[in-house]
Design an enzyme around this catalytic site. Structure first.
Site, PDB file in Angstrom:
ATOM      1  N   GLU A 171       0.791  -1.237   0.000  1.00  0.00           N
ATOM      2  CA  GLU A 171       0.000   0.000   0.000  1.00  0.00           C
ATOM      3  C   GLU A 171       0.825   1.290   0.000  1.00  0.00           C
ATOM      4  O   GLU A 171       0.823   2.041   0.985  1.00  0.00           O
ATOM      5  CB  GLU A 171      -0.945   0.007   1.200  1.00  0.00           C
ATOM      6  N   GLU A 359      -5.640  -8.282   0.787  1.00  0.00           N
ATOM      7  CA  GLU A 359      -6.182  -7.962   2.121  1.00  0.00           C
ATOM      8  C   GLU A 359      -7.648  -7.604   2.006  1.00  0.00           C
ATOM      9  O   GLU A 359      -8.036  -6.850   1.098  1.00  0.00           O
ATOM     10  CB  GLU A 359      -5.466  -6.756   2.766  1.00  0.00           C
TER      11      GLU A 359
HETATM   12  C1  FCB Z   1      -4.095  -2.034   5.701  1.00  0.00           C
HETATM   13  C2  FCB Z   1      -2.677  -2.403   6.106  1.00  0.00           C
HETATM   14  C3  FCB Z   1      -2.604  -3.470   7.159  1.00  0.00           C
HETATM   15  C4  FCB Z   1      -3.683  -3.307   8.208  1.00  0.00           C
HETATM   16  C5  FCB Z   1      -5.037  -3.151   7.557  1.00  0.00           C
HETATM   17  C6  FCB Z   1      -6.183  -3.028   8.535  1.00  0.00           C
HETATM   18  O1  FCB Z   1      -4.117  -0.741   5.195  1.00  0.00           O
HETATM   19  O2  FCB Z   1      -1.973  -2.851   4.983  1.00  0.00           O
HETATM   20  O3  FCB Z   1      -1.317  -3.456   7.723  1.00  0.00           O
HETATM   21  O4  FCB Z   1      -3.388  -2.271   9.042  1.00  0.00           O
HETATM   22  O5  FCB Z   1      -5.028  -2.024   6.719  1.00  0.00           O
END
Ligand code: FCB
Length: 448
Positions: A171, A359
């Site tokens: 990210e 994610e």
């Molecule tokens: C994302 C991050 C991860 C975690 C989630 C909730 O932005 O990559 O490390 O904090 O959010």
């Protein structure tokens, strides 16, 4: 009560299922065993940076309990494990001397995964820049290209024979935006003067890291990950629609488009013209890389309105708490169609070979009752999002895997231990792990 008849088998046998984690959020042993300080070790010690003053020196104590957590994954039928490498555990000063204990640790983790038939997916950089390099300007210093080259080379040589799935960055928009523009994440810097050079150097390192991995680990699949959300106008007015296009260019397109050879999305976000002083003659060519896969990370959607008062951007996110919608503990709107939308949006880039959701997940207030955590809201959230991913796959979109954030509750950056995202509950006093209802459900979902 949640209901879903969907199971992993409906996605076909090649679809990848896993969980994601990050070194700083789980490992602990923050300055022991030869590890040097990262920007997060320093930032968390400052006043008023982390909710409740929480510290990550121990976190989940994964450094000492990785085997227990890998066995937990195995018991939950989880076959793919995404984790990151702590730069300062490998190179305590960022460059120079290698900490052999750090190398040995990740080798043990990787070996343990493979022994239990769990595929390691390694992220090189999940936000924990060496403080020694931040002291020299960090991502805002162009020398980071050499520093990142060194770190990548050490990792590729040490782990390349065992690790076949790599992600260069986690990210970039979040760590440059929150860390170098808003100052709410480490290293706590603010303003365009820090943000813009950081962006451009990150874009260069994203491709540079990928090229090094490709050269040193030719049989591996090389990817990188992006935060992304469906973004639309708050009101259906010309000015809000315009603001939404601008926000989309910054939040969803800024880091992928240069890698694809499309340059920065300057025409939709004119503030990016200010990147020009940092761009050297060959840079826009050097930041291209044909990734084997792209990881998309989605948690919510955003509504954006025009705002005269926000300098440079004149656009503003309208918080979910002001929109009377269902939210998670992070105050993020619960909106499952957003994940379908982002898969569709990124599938439209014909240059992208494969998309994995690297994610997706949610924090809710968990209650331990008689030794159980019956997290029905998280269960529903996951089922609803997985259903959208299935819809995307069935529509022929380019999605090939899904990783839940995250295995165990952990240190959620500026939110400390307040926001729990795990499939597995951790009692941060005893460090005892308890599989939540959502975790038990995921185990069954994967089995069927
Ligand atoms: C994302 C991050 C991860 C975690 C989630 C909730 O932005 O990559 O490390 O904090 O959010």
């Amino acid at each position: 009560m949640a209901k879903s008849t969907l199971s992993a088998s409906h996605f076909g046998k090649d679809f990848v299922w896993g969980v994601s984690t990050a070194a700083f959020q789980i490992e602990g042993e923050s300055l022991g065993h030869g590890k040097g300080p990262s920007i997060w070790d320093i930032f968390t010690k400052k006043e008023n940076t982390i909710r409740n003053g929480d510290q990550a020196d121990i976190a989940c104590d994964y450094y000492h309990r990785y085997e227990e957590d890998i066995l937990l994954m195995k018991s939950m039928n989880i076959k793919n494990f995404r984790f990151s490498i702590s730069w300062t555990r490998i190179l305590p000063n960022g460059i120079g001397t290698v900490n052999e204990q750090g190398i040995a640790f990740y080798k043990k983790v990787i070996a343990c995964c493979l022994e239990h038939s769990i595929e390691p997916w390694v992220t090189l950089y999940h936000w924990d820049l060496p403080q020694a390099l931040e002291d020299k300007g960090g991502w805002a210093n162009r020398k980071i290209i050499d520093w990142f080259t060194e770190f990548t080379t050490v990792c590729a040589m040490a782990f390349g024979d065992q690790v076949k799935h790599w992600m260069v960055l986690n990210e970039p928009m979040v760590f440059t935006g929150a860390g170098y523009f808003l100052g709410v994440h480490a290293p706590g810097k603010k303003g365009l003067k820090n943000f813009l050079p950081a962006v451009h150097h990150v874009v260069l390192c994203q491709a540079m890291g990928a090229k090094i991995l490709k050269r040193l680990v030719p049989n591996a699949l090389i990817g990188t990950t992006f935060s992304c959300s469906q973004i639309s106008a708050y009101r259906n007015t010309k000015r809000d629609r315009h603001a939404a296009v601008k926000a989309d260019a910054l939040l969803n397109r800024l880091f992928i488009e240069p890698a694809l050879g499309l340059g920065y999305p300057i025409s939709d976000a004119p503030v990016l013209k200010r990147l020009r002083p940092f761009i050297q003659p060959n840079d826009m060519n050097d930041c291209k890389f044909n990734f084997d896969f792209i990881g998309l990370q989605n948690y919510t959607r955003e509504k954006v309105k025009h705002s005269f008062f926000v300098p440079y951007l004149h656009a503003k996110i309208v918080k979910a708490s002001k929109r009377n919608v269902k939210t998670t503990l992070m105050d993020w709107e619960v909106y499952p169609p957003s994940i379908f939308h982002i898969i569709e949006k990124f599938s439209a880039y014909s240059q992208i070979k494969k998309i994995f959701i690297t994610e997706n997940g949610a924090a809710f207030k968990d209650v331990v009752k008689n030794g159980n955590v019956d997290d029905q809201q998280r269960l529903q959230f996951l089922q609803d999002h997985i259903l959208q991913v299935h819809k995307a796959q069935q529509s022929g979109l380019n999605v090939h895997g899904y990783f839940i954030w995250t295995l165990t509750d952990n240190f959620e950056w500026a939110e400390g231990y307040h926001a729990r995202f795990g499939l597995v509950h951790i009692d941060f006093k005893s460090l005892r792990r308890t599989i939540k209802t959502s975790g038990k459900w995921f185990a069954q979902f994967l089995e069927k």
